[in-house]
Write a protein that holds these residues in place. Sequence first.
Motif, PDB file in Angstrom:
ATOM      1  N   SER A  21      18.455  40.097   7.482  1.00  0.00           N
ATOM      2  CA  SER A  21      18.785  41.482   7.853  1.00  0.00           C
ATOM      3  C   SER A  21      20.293  41.629   8.081  1.00  0.00           C
ATOM      4  O   SER A  21      20.806  42.733   8.184  1.00  0.00           O
ATOM      5  CB  SER A  21      18.036  41.873   9.127  1.00  0.00           C
ATOM      6  OG  SER A  21      18.530  41.125  10.231  1.00  0.00           O
ATOM      7  N   MET A  22      20.998  40.492   8.134  1.00  0.00           N
ATOM      8  CA  MET A  22      22.451  40.540   8.363  1.00  0.00           C
ATOM      9  C   MET A  22      23.231  40.351   7.072  1.00  0.00           C
ATOM     10  O   MET A  22      24.149  41.091   6.774  1.00  0.00           O
ATOM     11  CB  MET A  22      22.822  39.463   9.389  1.00  0.00           C
ATOM     12  CG  MET A  22      22.213  39.689  10.756  1.00  0.00           C
ATOM     13  SD  MET A  22      22.334  38.254  11.857  1.00  0.00           S
ATOM     14  CE  MET A  22      21.141  37.154  11.100  1.00  0.00           C
ATOM     15  N   LYS A  23      22.802  39.356   6.266  1.00  0.00           N
ATOM     16  CA  LYS A  23      23.547  39.068   5.030  1.00  0.00           C
ATOM     17  C   LYS A  23      22.904  39.716   3.816  1.00  0.00           C
ATOM     18  O   LYS A  23      23.507  39.774   2.747  1.00  0.00           O
ATOM     19  CB  LYS A  23      23.614  37.561   4.802  1.00  0.00           C
ATOM     20  CG  LYS A  23      24.273  36.780   5.936  1.00  0.00           C
ATOM     21  CD  LYS A  23      24.327  35.297   5.552  1.00  0.00           C
ATOM     22  CE  LYS A  23      24.440  34.384   6.739  1.00  0.00           C
ATOM     23  NZ  LYS A  23      24.068  32.995   6.399  1.00  0.00           N
ATOM     24  N   GLY A  24      21.679  40.175   3.943  1.00  0.00           N
ATOM     25  CA  GLY A  24      20.978  40.774   2.795  1.00  0.00           C
ATOM     26  C   GLY A  24      20.637  39.728   1.742  1.00  0.00           C
ATOM     27  O   GLY A  24      20.812  38.520   1.956  1.00  0.00           O
ATOM     28  N   TYR A  25      20.128  40.197   0.586  1.00  0.00           N
ATOM     29  CA  TYR A  25      19.793  39.290  -0.515  1.00  0.00           C
ATOM     30  C   TYR A  25      21.041  38.575  -0.980  1.00  0.00           C
ATOM     31  O   TYR A  25      22.128  39.136  -0.900  1.00  0.00           O
ATOM     32  CB  TYR A  25      19.197  40.079  -1.690  1.00  0.00           C
ATOM     33  CG  TYR A  25      17.805  40.600  -1.455  1.00  0.00           C
ATOM     34  CD1 TYR A  25      16.728  39.737  -1.320  1.00  0.00           C
ATOM     35  CD2 TYR A  25      17.565  41.969  -1.380  1.00  0.00           C
ATOM     36  CE1 TYR A  25      15.446  40.230  -1.115  1.00  0.00           C
ATOM     37  CE2 TYR A  25      16.284  42.461  -1.179  1.00  0.00           C
ATOM     38  CZ  TYR A  25      15.230  41.586  -1.051  1.00  0.00           C
ATOM     39  OH  TYR A  25      13.965  42.063  -0.852  1.00  0.00           O
ATOM     40  N   PRO A  26      20.935  37.360  -1.526  1.00  0.00           N
ATOM     41  CA  PRO A  26      19.713  36.573  -1.704  1.00  0.00           C
ATOM     42  C   PRO A  26      19.414  35.680  -0.498  1.00  0.00           C
ATOM     43  O   PRO A  26      18.609  34.770  -0.597  1.00  0.00           O
ATOM     44  CB  PRO A  26      20.050  35.717  -2.924  1.00  0.00           C
ATOM     45  CG  PRO A  26      21.514  35.437  -2.762  1.00  0.00           C
ATOM     46  CD  PRO A  26      22.100  36.661  -2.078  1.00  0.00           C
ATOM     47  N   GLY A 139      10.480  35.846  17.777  1.00  0.00           N
ATOM     48  CA  GLY A 139      10.371  35.517  19.205  1.00  0.00           C
ATOM     49  C   GLY A 139      10.985  36.592  20.073  1.00  0.00           C
ATOM     50  O   GLY A 139      11.707  36.312  21.026  1.00  0.00           O
ATOM     51  N   LEU A 140      10.691  37.857  19.720  1.00  0.00           N
ATOM     52  CA  LEU A 140      11.225  38.967  20.512  1.00  0.00           C
ATOM     53  C   LEU A 140      10.549  39.017  21.882  1.00  0.00           C
ATOM     54  O   LEU A 140       9.423  38.564  22.042  1.00  0.00           O
ATOM     55  CB  LEU A 140      10.985  40.297  19.786  1.00  0.00           C
ATOM     56  CG  LEU A 140      11.692  40.480  18.443  1.00  0.00           C
ATOM     57  CD1 LEU A 140      11.395  41.866  17.887  1.00  0.00           C
ATOM     58  CD2 LEU A 140      13.190  40.288  18.598  1.00  0.00           C
ATOM     59  N   ARG A 141      11.261  39.582  22.853  1.00  0.00           N
ATOM     60  CA  ARG A 141      10.675  39.771  24.173  1.00  0.00           C
ATOM     61  C   ARG A 141       9.709  40.951  24.095  1.00  0.00           C
ATOM     62  O   ARG A 141       9.812  41.792  23.193  1.00  0.00           O
ATOM     63  CB  ARG A 141      11.776  40.036  25.191  1.00  0.00           C
ATOM     64  CG  ARG A 141      12.847  38.935  25.199  1.00  0.00           C
ATOM     65  CD  ARG A 141      13.842  39.146  26.334  1.00  0.00           C
ATOM     66  NE  ARG A 141      14.915  38.151  26.276  1.00  0.00           N
ATOM     67  CZ  ARG A 141      16.097  38.378  25.709  1.00  0.00           C
ATOM     68  NH1 ARG A 141      16.352  39.532  25.116  1.00  0.00           N
ATOM     69  NH2 ARG A 141      17.038  37.429  25.709  1.00  0.00           N
ATOM     70  N   MET A 173      19.179  31.895  17.275  1.00  0.00           N
ATOM     71  CA  MET A 173      19.059  33.315  17.610  1.00  0.00           C
ATOM     72  C   MET A 173      20.380  34.036  17.346  1.00  0.00           C
ATOM     73  O   MET A 173      21.428  33.598  17.815  1.00  0.00           O
ATOM     74  CB  MET A 173      18.676  33.490  19.089  1.00  0.00           C
ATOM     75  CG  MET A 173      17.266  33.064  19.415  1.00  0.00           C
ATOM     76  SD  MET A 173      16.068  34.315  18.938  1.00  0.00           S
ATOM     77  CE  MET A 173      14.541  33.464  19.430  1.00  0.00           C
ATOM     78  N   PRO A 174      20.333  35.144  16.605  1.00  0.00           N
ATOM     79  CA  PRO A 174      21.567  35.926  16.424  1.00  0.00           C
ATOM     80  C   PRO A 174      21.881  36.688  17.718  1.00  0.00           C
ATOM     81  O   PRO A 174      21.023  36.792  18.592  1.00  0.00           O
ATOM     82  CB  PRO A 174      21.204  36.891  15.296  1.00  0.00           C
ATOM     83  CG  PRO A 174      19.730  37.025  15.355  1.00  0.00           C
ATOM     84  CD  PRO A 174      19.190  35.730  15.893  1.00  0.00           C
ATOM     85  N   GLN A 175      23.126  37.213  17.787  1.00  0.00           N
ATOM     86  CA  GLN A 175      23.544  37.912  19.006  1.00  0.00           C
ATOM     87  C   GLN A 175      22.550  39.037  19.324  1.00  0.00           C
ATOM     88  O   GLN A 175      22.097  39.175  20.445  1.00  0.00           O
ATOM     89  CB  GLN A 175      24.950  38.486  18.818  1.00  0.00           C
ATOM     90  CG  GLN A 175      25.811  38.369  20.054  1.00  0.00           C
ATOM     91  CD  GLN A 175      27.277  38.581  19.720  1.00  0.00           C
ATOM     92  OE1 GLN A 175      27.618  39.042  18.622  1.00  0.00           O
ATOM     93  NE2 GLN A 175      28.150  38.257  20.654  1.00  0.00           N
ATOM     94  N   ASN A 176      22.197  39.808  18.295  1.00  0.00           N
ATOM     95  CA  ASN A 176      21.173  40.831  18.459  1.00  0.00           C
ATOM     96  C   ASN A 176      19.845  40.221  18.012  1.00  0.00           C
ATOM     97  O   ASN A 176      19.624  39.998  16.819  1.00  0.00           O
ATOM     98  CB  ASN A 176      21.513  42.065  17.614  1.00  0.00           C
ATOM     99  CG  ASN A 176      20.430  43.127  17.724  1.00  0.00           C
ATOM    100  OD1 ASN A 176      19.377  42.903  18.317  1.00  0.00           O
ATOM    101  ND2 ASN A 176      20.707  44.281  17.142  1.00  0.00           N
ATOM    102  N   ARG A 177      18.954  39.969  18.972  1.00  0.00           N
ATOM    103  CA  ARG A 177      17.717  39.224  18.675  1.00  0.00           C
ATOM    104  C   ARG A 177      16.824  39.946  17.682  1.00  0.00           C
ATOM    105  O   ARG A 177      15.918  39.344  17.102  1.00  0.00           O
ATOM    106  CB  ARG A 177      16.936  38.964  19.966  1.00  0.00           C
ATOM    107  CG  ARG A 177      17.697  38.122  20.967  1.00  0.00           C
ATOM    108  CD  ARG A 177      17.032  38.164  22.337  1.00  0.00           C
ATOM    109  NE  ARG A 177      15.677  37.642  22.309  1.00  0.00           N
ATOM    110  CZ  ARG A 177      15.358  36.370  22.578  1.00  0.00           C
ATOM    111  NH1 ARG A 177      16.306  35.503  22.870  1.00  0.00           N
ATOM    112  NH2 ARG A 177      14.104  35.977  22.560  1.00  0.00           N
ATOM    113  N   VAL A 178      17.062  41.243  17.515  1.00  0.00           N
ATOM    114  CA  VAL A 178      16.252  41.994  16.556  1.00  0.00           C
ATOM    115  C   VAL A 178      16.652  41.622  15.132  1.00  0.00           C
ATOM    116  O   VAL A 178      15.849  41.671  14.208  1.00  0.00           O
ATOM    117  CB  VAL A 178      16.398  43.511  16.792  1.00  0.00           C
ATOM    118  CG1 VAL A 178      15.613  44.290  15.754  1.00  0.00           C
ATOM    119  CG2 VAL A 178      15.929  43.858  18.194  1.00  0.00           C
TER     120      VAL A 178
END
Lengths: 180, 180
Positions: A21-26, A139-141, A173-178
């Motif tokens: 969701s951060m770097k996109g494809y591929p 592993g979201l809260r 885990m990325p900074q934004n867990r979503v």
Amino acid sequence: MAEAGSEVSQTRIMVAVNESSMKGYPHASISSEGAFQWTLQKIVRYNPNGFKVILLHAQFPPGDGFNEMDHVYTSLNDFRGMKNKNKPRGLHLLKYFVGRCQHMGVPCEAWIKRGKPEEVILLEVRRIRPDILVLGWRGLRPFESVMYGTVSDFCEKHAECPVIRIRRKEEDMPQNRVDD
Amino acid sequence: MAEAGSEVSQTRIMVAVNESSMKGYPHASISSEGAFQWTLQKIVRYNPNGFKVILLHAQFPPGDGFNEMDHVYTSLNDFRGMKNKNKPRGLHLLKYFVGRCQHMGVPCEAWIKRGKPEEVILLEVRRIRPDILVLGWRGLRPFESVMYGTVSDFCEKHAECPVIRIRRKEEDMPQNRVDD
């Protein structure tokens, strides 16, 4: 029946994969990369030929190149035709995972389906009847799960086969867990 | 670290087992029998030495001991007999599963812990750190789950390792689905 069948067949492990969701494809998402790696390291590596890895990528919303939907890719050769054509970037994602399987000598199949991931996964599980469904898990809260929903929660409850969810490692885990 | 370790070690699969709620000791519950069988047939059988099966039986006082009901306890000594009775019953259950592992040449360990199953399982997972926790699942309907609770729901949510729940086959369902 199931027991009898399993004596002669491979154990079929379906792994749902999606893009970062951060770097996109591929690039693969952190959780699907983790789930795939876990499957190879903890289950398959001891005896690659005893298993078949089924890679499923749900693309939502669908991009172009619908003609590639429902096509089954079993080796790197199948991807050759991609060059110089406008085909879904989802194929690059599958190519990455199929390459990893080939490198390890694990029989695999991979395909893309259009639709909401949770629906696609449940329908494909019903159609393919894998022995196990492996899912990455952010592993979201609880609050985050309610806000953003989690595909793995839904599939764990409703899939018609045993489900195993591989939680992201804390260090991944990325900074934004979503994000994933 | 985990990856590095897994390169040289077996995959450790913890299977929680309990006694039949209908036949009592030494008979295994339908769901734990199913979970154990699934583990051997779908994961372990291809390469027994690649895996170690860890069998855990949580014995909740007074264990299956409905025969202890209506017993009048007048001193602590009265409880000794109960413990001494339940422990061997639990051991017979473990003996059955260990025998199955031995017969298949699968390395295994087994032990009994006293306490509420969900608590014992979570604590042992934290202590032993298995790669996978396999649990039988009665497959109760939502209302039944709320009424009678399910150990596997709780453990699936809170265990600190990947969990896989093996649902009872419809044909194995007892007349009273709460039974096992």
